[in-house]
Scaffold this motif. Sequence first.
Motif, PDB file in Angstrom:
ATOM      1  N   PRO A 187      -4.632  10.654  23.640  1.00  0.00           N
ATOM      2  CA  PRO A 187      -3.613  11.663  23.925  1.00  0.00           C
ATOM      3  C   PRO A 187      -2.508  11.618  22.888  1.00  0.00           C
ATOM      4  O   PRO A 187      -2.218  10.567  22.316  1.00  0.00           O
ATOM      5  CB  PRO A 187      -3.091  11.260  25.315  1.00  0.00           C
ATOM      6  N   ALA A 188      -1.877  12.787  22.648  1.00  0.00           N
ATOM      7  CA  ALA A 188      -0.848  12.880  21.619  1.00  0.00           C
ATOM      8  C   ALA A 188       0.290  11.904  21.890  1.00  0.00           C
ATOM      9  O   ALA A 188       0.812  11.259  20.974  1.00  0.00           O
ATOM     10  CB  ALA A 188      -0.323  14.310  21.544  1.00  0.00           C
ATOM     11  N   ALA A 189       0.705  11.795  23.155  1.00  0.00           N
ATOM     12  CA  ALA A 189       1.815  10.900  23.478  1.00  0.00           C
ATOM     13  C   ALA A 189       1.480   9.459  23.154  1.00  0.00           C
ATOM     14  O   ALA A 189       2.308   8.699  22.644  1.00  0.00           O
ATOM     15  CB  ALA A 189       2.166  11.030  24.966  1.00  0.00           C
ATOM     16  N   ALA A 190       0.216   9.073  23.412  1.00  0.00           N
ATOM     17  CA  ALA A 190      -0.197   7.700  23.131  1.00  0.00           C
ATOM     18  C   ALA A 190      -0.165   7.429  21.642  1.00  0.00           C
ATOM     19  O   ALA A 190       0.172   6.333  21.201  1.00  0.00           O
ATOM     20  CB  ALA A 190      -1.590   7.449  23.697  1.00  0.00           C
ATOM     21  N   GLN A 191      -0.543   8.447  20.830  1.00  0.00           N
ATOM     22  CA  GLN A 191      -0.505   8.265  19.385  1.00  0.00           C
ATOM     23  C   GLN A 191       0.926   8.083  18.910  1.00  0.00           C
ATOM     24  O   GLN A 191       1.201   7.270  18.025  1.00  0.00           O
ATOM     25  CB  GLN A 191      -1.138   9.478  18.693  1.00  0.00           C
ATOM     26  N   GLN A 192       1.873   8.821  19.472  1.00  0.00           N
ATOM     27  CA  GLN A 192       3.255   8.728  19.040  1.00  0.00           C
ATOM     28  C   GLN A 192       3.846   7.369  19.399  1.00  0.00           C
ATOM     29  O   GLN A 192       4.700   6.844  18.693  1.00  0.00           O
ATOM     30  CB  GLN A 192       4.062   9.842  19.692  1.00  0.00           C
ATOM     31  N   GLU A 193       3.393   6.797  20.524  1.00  0.00           N
ATOM     32  CA  GLU A 193       3.948   5.531  20.974  1.00  0.00           C
ATOM     33  C   GLU A 193       3.250   4.333  20.349  1.00  0.00           C
ATOM     34  O   GLU A 193       3.666   3.200  20.553  1.00  0.00           O
ATOM     35  CB  GLU A 193       3.827   5.440  22.506  1.00  0.00           C
ATOM     36  N   LYS A 194       2.200   4.576  19.572  1.00  0.00           N
ATOM     37  CA  LYS A 194       1.446   3.479  18.979  1.00  0.00           C
ATOM     38  C   LYS A 194       2.321   2.702  18.007  1.00  0.00           C
ATOM     39  O   LYS A 194       2.906   3.282  17.097  1.00  0.00           O
ATOM     40  CB  LYS A 194       0.220   4.029  18.239  1.00  0.00           C
ATOM     41  N   PRO A 195       2.457   1.395  18.182  1.00  0.00           N
ATOM     42  CA  PRO A 195       3.311   0.614  17.298  1.00  0.00           C
ATOM     43  C   PRO A 195       2.758   0.590  15.875  1.00  0.00           C
ATOM     44  O   PRO A 195       1.556   0.684  15.661  1.00  0.00           O
ATOM     45  CB  PRO A 195       3.277  -0.784  17.927  1.00  0.00           C
ATOM     46  N   GLU A 196       3.663   0.450  14.941  1.00  0.00           N
ATOM     47  CA  GLU A 196       3.247   0.439  13.536  1.00  0.00           C
ATOM     48  C   GLU A 196       2.420  -0.808  13.250  1.00  0.00           C
ATOM     49  O   GLU A 196       2.794  -1.929  13.625  1.00  0.00           O
ATOM     50  CB  GLU A 196       4.493   0.464  12.651  1.00  0.00           C
ATOM     51  N   GLU A 197       1.288  -0.622  12.611  1.00  0.00           N
ATOM     52  CA  GLU A 197       0.391  -1.743  12.339  1.00  0.00           C
ATOM     53  C   GLU A 197       0.995  -2.662  11.280  1.00  0.00           C
ATOM     54  O   GLU A 197       1.654  -2.215  10.347  1.00  0.00           O
ATOM     55  CB  GLU A 197      -0.967  -1.222  11.863  1.00  0.00           C
ATOM     56  N   LYS A 198       0.726  -3.939  11.449  1.00  0.00           N
ATOM     57  CA  LYS A 198       1.193  -4.920  10.486  1.00  0.00           C
ATOM     58  C   LYS A 198       0.481  -4.700   9.157  1.00  0.00           C
ATOM     59  O   LYS A 198      -0.729  -4.541   9.108  1.00  0.00           O
ATOM     60  CB  LYS A 198       0.905  -6.328  11.012  1.00  0.00           C
ATOM     61  N   GLU A 199       1.250  -4.676   8.091  1.00  0.00           N
ATOM     62  CA  GLU A 199       0.684  -4.428   6.769  1.00  0.00           C
ATOM     63  C   GLU A 199      -0.177  -5.604   6.344  1.00  0.00           C
ATOM     64  O   GLU A 199       0.231  -6.773   6.429  1.00  0.00           O
ATOM     65  CB  GLU A 199       1.818  -4.207   5.763  1.00  0.00           C
ATOM     66  N   GLN A 200      -1.378  -5.305   5.873  1.00  0.00           N
ATOM     67  CA  GLN A 200      -2.301  -6.361   5.464  1.00  0.00           C
ATOM     68  C   GLN A 200      -1.964  -6.870   4.071  1.00  0.00           C
ATOM     69  O   GLN A 200      -1.491  -6.122   3.207  1.00  0.00           O
ATOM     70  CB  GLN A 200      -3.742  -5.829   5.480  1.00  0.00           C
ATOM     71  N   THR A 201      -2.225  -8.143   3.851  1.00  0.00           N
ATOM     72  CA  THR A 201      -2.037  -8.723   2.527  1.00  0.00           C
ATOM     73  C   THR A 201      -3.205  -8.333   1.630  1.00  0.00           C
ATOM     74  O   THR A 201      -4.244  -7.847   2.100  1.00  0.00           O
ATOM     75  CB  THR A 201      -1.947 -10.251   2.607  1.00  0.00           C
ATOM     76  N   LEU A 202      -3.050  -8.570   0.336  1.00  0.00           N
ATOM     77  CA  LEU A 202      -4.123  -8.276  -0.610  1.00  0.00           C
ATOM     78  C   LEU A 202      -5.364  -9.088  -0.268  1.00  0.00           C
ATOM     79  O   LEU A 202      -6.496  -8.572  -0.325  1.00  0.00           O
ATOM     80  CB  LEU A 202      -3.663  -8.577  -2.043  1.00  0.00           C
ATOM     81  N   GLU A 203      -5.153 -10.353   0.096  1.00  0.00           N
ATOM     82  CA  GLU A 203      -6.294 -11.213   0.429  1.00  0.00           C
ATOM     83  C   GLU A 203      -7.032 -10.689   1.665  1.00  0.00           C
ATOM     84  O   GLU A 203      -8.277 -10.691   1.706  1.00  0.00           O
ATOM     85  CB  GLU A 203      -5.816 -12.652   0.674  1.00  0.00           C
ATOM     86  N   GLU A 204      -6.288 -10.216   2.642  1.00  0.00           N
ATOM     87  CA  GLU A 204      -6.911  -9.677   3.848  1.00  0.00           C
ATOM     88  C   GLU A 204      -7.679  -8.395   3.547  1.00  0.00           C
ATOM     89  O   GLU A 204      -8.770  -8.173   4.088  1.00  0.00           O
ATOM     90  CB  GLU A 204      -5.834  -9.404   4.907  1.00  0.00           C
ATOM     91  N   LEU A 205      -7.126  -7.557   2.681  1.00  0.00           N
ATOM     92  CA  LEU A 205      -7.799  -6.303   2.325  1.00  0.00           C
ATOM     93  C   LEU A 205      -9.079  -6.568   1.543  1.00  0.00           C
ATOM     94  O   LEU A 205     -10.106  -5.925   1.778  1.00  0.00           O
ATOM     95  CB  LEU A 205      -6.849  -5.419   1.508  1.00  0.00           C
ATOM     96  N   MET A 206      -9.029  -7.517   0.630  1.00  0.00           N
ATOM     97  CA  MET A 206     -10.229  -7.841  -0.139  1.00  0.00           C
ATOM     98  C   MET A 206     -11.288  -8.468   0.765  1.00  0.00           C
ATOM     99  O   MET A 206     -12.486  -8.227   0.582  1.00  0.00           O
ATOM    100  CB  MET A 206      -9.888  -8.794  -1.294  1.00  0.00           C
ATOM    101  N   ALA A 207     -10.856  -9.246   1.745  1.00  0.00           N
ATOM    102  CA  ALA A 207     -11.804  -9.827   2.708  1.00  0.00           C
ATOM    103  C   ALA A 207     -12.438  -8.727   3.546  1.00  0.00           C
ATOM    104  O   ALA A 207     -13.644  -8.782   3.867  1.00  0.00           O
ATOM    105  CB  ALA A 207     -11.100 -10.838   3.599  1.00  0.00           C
ATOM    106  N   GLU A 208     -11.646  -7.698   3.906  1.00  0.00           N
ATOM    107  CA  GLU A 208     -12.189  -6.577   4.667  1.00  0.00           C
ATOM    108  C   GLU A 208     -13.207  -5.804   3.822  1.00  0.00           C
ATOM    109  O   GLU A 208     -14.248  -5.373   4.336  1.00  0.00           O
ATOM    110  CB  GLU A 208     -11.064  -5.644   5.103  1.00  0.00           C
ATOM    111  N   LEU A 209     -12.909  -5.643   2.546  1.00  0.00           N
ATOM    112  CA  LEU A 209     -13.850  -4.985   1.634  1.00  0.00           C
ATOM    113  C   LEU A 209     -15.158  -5.779   1.567  1.00  0.00           C
ATOM    114  O   LEU A 209     -16.251  -5.208   1.688  1.00  0.00           O
ATOM    115  CB  LEU A 209     -13.235  -4.853   0.239  1.00  0.00           C
ATOM    116  N   ASP A 210     -15.039  -7.083   1.377  1.00  0.00           N
ATOM    117  CA  ASP A 210     -16.238  -7.923   1.287  1.00  0.00           C
ATOM    118  C   ASP A 210     -17.017  -7.933   2.591  1.00  0.00           C
ATOM    119  O   ASP A 210     -18.233  -8.146   2.595  1.00  0.00           O
ATOM    120  CB  ASP A 210     -15.846  -9.363   0.926  1.00  0.00           C
ATOM    121  N   GLY A 211     -16.335  -7.687   3.716  1.00  0.00           N
ATOM    122  CA  GLY A 211     -16.991  -7.708   5.014  1.00  0.00           C
ATOM    123  C   GLY A 211     -17.760  -6.443   5.339  1.00  0.00           C
ATOM    124  O   GLY A 211     -18.497  -6.409   6.334  1.00  0.00           O
TER     125      GLY A 211
END
Length: 500
Positions: A187-211
Amino acid sequence: MDEQMKKGHAAYMQMEEACDLLVKSGNWQRVGASDIRLFLDMYTQALLLKMAQANGSVSRDMLRFIAEIPSRDVLSIGKASPEVALNIGFKNRSFAEGTPLLLRCCVAMDDKDGTKSAQQFVDGVSKLLYAAADADGDMTGRELSFITTYAGSLRTFLMSRAAGRHQSGVQEQTQRDEPEGGAQNAPAAAQQEKPEEKEQTLEELMAELDGLIGLDGVKREVRTLTNLIKVRKMRREHDLKVMDMSFHMVFTGNPGTGKTTVARLVAKIYKQLGFLSKGQLIETDRSGLVAGYVGQTAGKVTEVVNSALGGILFIDEAYALVRKGMENDFGREAIDTLVKLMEDHRDDLVVIVAGYTDEMHDFLTSNPGLISRFNKYIDFPDYTDEELMQILEMNAERQGYAVDEEAQQVVRDMLASMTLGDRLDFGNARGMRNTLEKLVQEQANRLAGLEGEITKEMLQQITQADAKAALRAEEEAQQQEAEAADEAGKAAENEAAPQA
């Protein structure tokens, strides 16, 4: 030949009905006042000639089919030799490239009025192509490959729309980064209330790519680009010269091979490297860049590019911007504007254009300055059967399900039995997501009919019975489609009988 002509006429009538509904609803008038039947006939003949070109030749029976199936022989194919007909098709090929305007209008009408014309139109196109390919009694492998690739791209477009990736067909289409299959269903309201996601580090992003499953070549290319940006940064810190380079990219490959997923990761990686300031991904396509009136396209492109500054602009089906030979088309204006803006904002914008490998050539050569802006090409191969099974298990686990070994074997057997055409139509990872949905539906049907307590383990387990039921339902749906095509052919025959 007569049987294929009947099927062709029935398929054309199916497309024609969708067009008539467009006119009655007023949605076609939003695009223009031109004769929609003439537009349909141009599209039909151009598409069939494009398939003939893919085959490398066109028979007399095929020429008769192309000339007689539409309401009008607008390209004068009935008077042309095979060589001349192929040349006519080449000159008018823009009508058959990208997602058809008629289909986009049908989608807009469906979204507005709750109709189902888009699926009807796509089904008609598919049946028309199969009838044409068999007009001379000899459907070739090239023709089959063309049909499955083209029809598969249209069905993928419909699935993408249903998943929330696109806005209405003739309206502006620009969308910010969202996880696939996630927030668009909330629902639109749920999207607006969604907390901002924690920014991933470079190491975490590269691990996600490798995964990511498969895509070994793609991962190597992204790592190379990452290392290049790192070293360029170090050279600047040491007051060394840095080569002037373009980081705009071309992603090629079939639907469902991870192009958008990788683009999203690249945007975030580039931000962590300091190469981009924001790291957002903006998705768009032709309808998000091209306007319907003189002077509006440049402004529309500028608005989309401005929204992508600091991140990546991802243009899907980019080749649809090029419609050679079509009057009053503003795709070239969009390309010209894009080229200028790419140069103006080269320090804080990356543009990724994506689409089928062969179709991207016309796009990249449509503007002298365009091809020089893209010097990095990354191809996304189709997934192997084993990789597809890994995707199924991963998606099931994320949703709290476990697919037992016997059920997995049923799915493996399904993949192994697919023809090349079936595989292209399947849609790679998207096909496996659809398969999981069918398994879950059949599990629900089975559990709902049980008496007694339903345990947590039972709610999690997808069994061989569920998989067989899902496969049987798919086969029944295909059988119903074939029977509907036969009935449509008989109806066309009965209508034509009094005139004989």
